[in-house]
Design a protein around this motif. Structure first.
Motif, PDB file in Angstrom:
ATOM      1  N   HIS A   1       0.811  -1.219   0.000  1.00  0.00           N
ATOM      2  CA  HIS A   1       0.000   0.000   0.000  1.00  0.00           C
ATOM      3  C   HIS A   1       0.842   1.266   0.000  1.00  0.00           C
ATOM      4  O   HIS A   1       0.513   2.240  -0.686  1.00  0.00           O
ATOM      5  CB  HIS A   1      -0.950   0.015   1.190  1.00  0.00           C
ATOM      6  CG  HIS A   1      -2.113  -0.891   1.009  1.00  0.00           C
ATOM      7  ND1 HIS A   1      -2.673  -1.581   2.049  1.00  0.00           N
ATOM      8  CD2 HIS A   1      -2.836  -1.223  -0.088  1.00  0.00           C
ATOM      9  CE1 HIS A   1      -3.681  -2.306   1.594  1.00  0.00           C
ATOM     10  NE2 HIS A   1      -3.803  -2.108   0.307  1.00  0.00           N
ATOM     11  N   ASN A   2       1.908   1.273   0.775  1.00  0.00           N
ATOM     12  CA  ASN A   2       2.722   2.496   0.836  1.00  0.00           C
ATOM     13  C   ASN A   2       3.341   2.822  -0.526  1.00  0.00           C
ATOM     14  O   ASN A   2       3.474   3.992  -0.882  1.00  0.00           O
ATOM     15  CB  ASN A   2       3.785   2.413   1.936  1.00  0.00           C
ATOM     16  CG  ASN A   2       4.740   1.265   1.738  1.00  0.00           C
ATOM     17  OD1 ASN A   2       4.466   0.324   0.995  1.00  0.00           O
ATOM     18  ND2 ASN A   2       5.864   1.323   2.421  1.00  0.00           N
ATOM     19  N   GLU A   3       3.690   1.803  -1.315  1.00  0.00           N
ATOM     20  CA  GLU A   3       4.223   2.053  -2.652  1.00  0.00           C
ATOM     21  C   GLU A   3       3.139   2.561  -3.598  1.00  0.00           C
ATOM     22  O   GLU A   3       3.394   3.421  -4.442  1.00  0.00           O
ATOM     23  CB  GLU A   3       4.879   0.790  -3.208  1.00  0.00           C
ATOM     24  CG  GLU A   3       6.165   0.434  -2.490  1.00  0.00           C
ATOM     25  CD  GLU A   3       6.869  -0.751  -3.123  1.00  0.00           C
ATOM     26  OE1 GLU A   3       6.699  -0.985  -4.331  1.00  0.00           O
ATOM     27  OE2 GLU A   3       7.598  -1.439  -2.388  1.00  0.00           O
ATOM     28  N   LEU A   4       1.919   2.022  -3.459  1.00  0.00           N
ATOM     29  CA  LEU A   4       0.808   2.530  -4.270  1.00  0.00           C
ATOM     30  C   LEU A   4       0.521   3.992  -3.938  1.00  0.00           C
ATOM     31  O   LEU A   4       0.346   4.819  -4.843  1.00  0.00           O
ATOM     32  CB  LEU A   4      -0.456   1.701  -4.036  1.00  0.00           C
ATOM     33  CG  LEU A   4      -0.588   0.412  -4.808  1.00  0.00           C
ATOM     34  CD1 LEU A   4      -1.849  -0.333  -4.379  1.00  0.00           C
ATOM     35  CD2 LEU A   4      -0.620   0.672  -6.298  1.00  0.00           C
ATOM     36  N   ARG A   5       0.460   4.310  -2.652  1.00  0.00           N
ATOM     37  CA  ARG A   5       0.200   5.697  -2.246  1.00  0.00           C
ATOM     38  C   ARG A   5       1.267   6.643  -2.794  1.00  0.00           C
ATOM     39  O   ARG A   5       0.964   7.748  -3.254  1.00  0.00           O
ATOM     40  CB  ARG A   5       0.123   5.801  -0.730  1.00  0.00           C
ATOM     41  CG  ARG A   5      -1.171   5.303  -0.175  1.00  0.00           C
ATOM     42  CD  ARG A   5      -1.288   5.651   1.325  1.00  0.00           C
ATOM     43  NE  ARG A   5      -2.072   4.613   1.961  1.00  0.00           N
ATOM     44  CZ  ARG A   5      -1.595   3.608   2.671  1.00  0.00           C
ATOM     45  NH1 ARG A   5      -0.316   3.501   2.902  1.00  0.00           N
ATOM     46  NH2 ARG A   5      -2.397   2.710   3.193  1.00  0.00           N
TER      47      ARG A   5
END
Length: 88
Positions: free
Chosen positions: A13-17
């Motif tokens: 998720h942090n990479e998507l954000r």
């Protein structure tokens, strides 16, 4: 049309954000796809609930008949062309 193997990726998720922050059109495109998927699902549910019980059961019975005639494993997907060949 030939079936192609699916490519599945797992993205934290942090990479998507971070990607959405760097490139807002990517986030917008994914958000829009979720809205489209939700609308299609909502239409299917609404359409199905407006049908009579025999009409609601027809797809379930057709899939079961196709699976039994084609001897498909429970997890395998059934395509429309499979139905046509199995049902006749």
């Amino acid at each position: 049309m030939r079936d192609r193997p699916a490519l599945i990726a797992s993205i934290p998720h942090n990479e998507l954000r971070a990607a959405f922050h760097r490139r807002p059109p990517i986030g917008f495109a994914l958000w829009r796809e979720t809205l489209i998927d939700a609308a299609i699902f909502r239409e299917a549910i609404t359409d199905n609930s407006a049908r009579t019980m025999p009409a609601r059961m027809a797809p379930v019975l057709r899939t079961g008949l196709s699976r039994s005639r084609l001897r498909l494993a429970p997890g395998k997907q059934v395509r429309g062309s499979d139905h046509a060949g199995a049902i006749g």
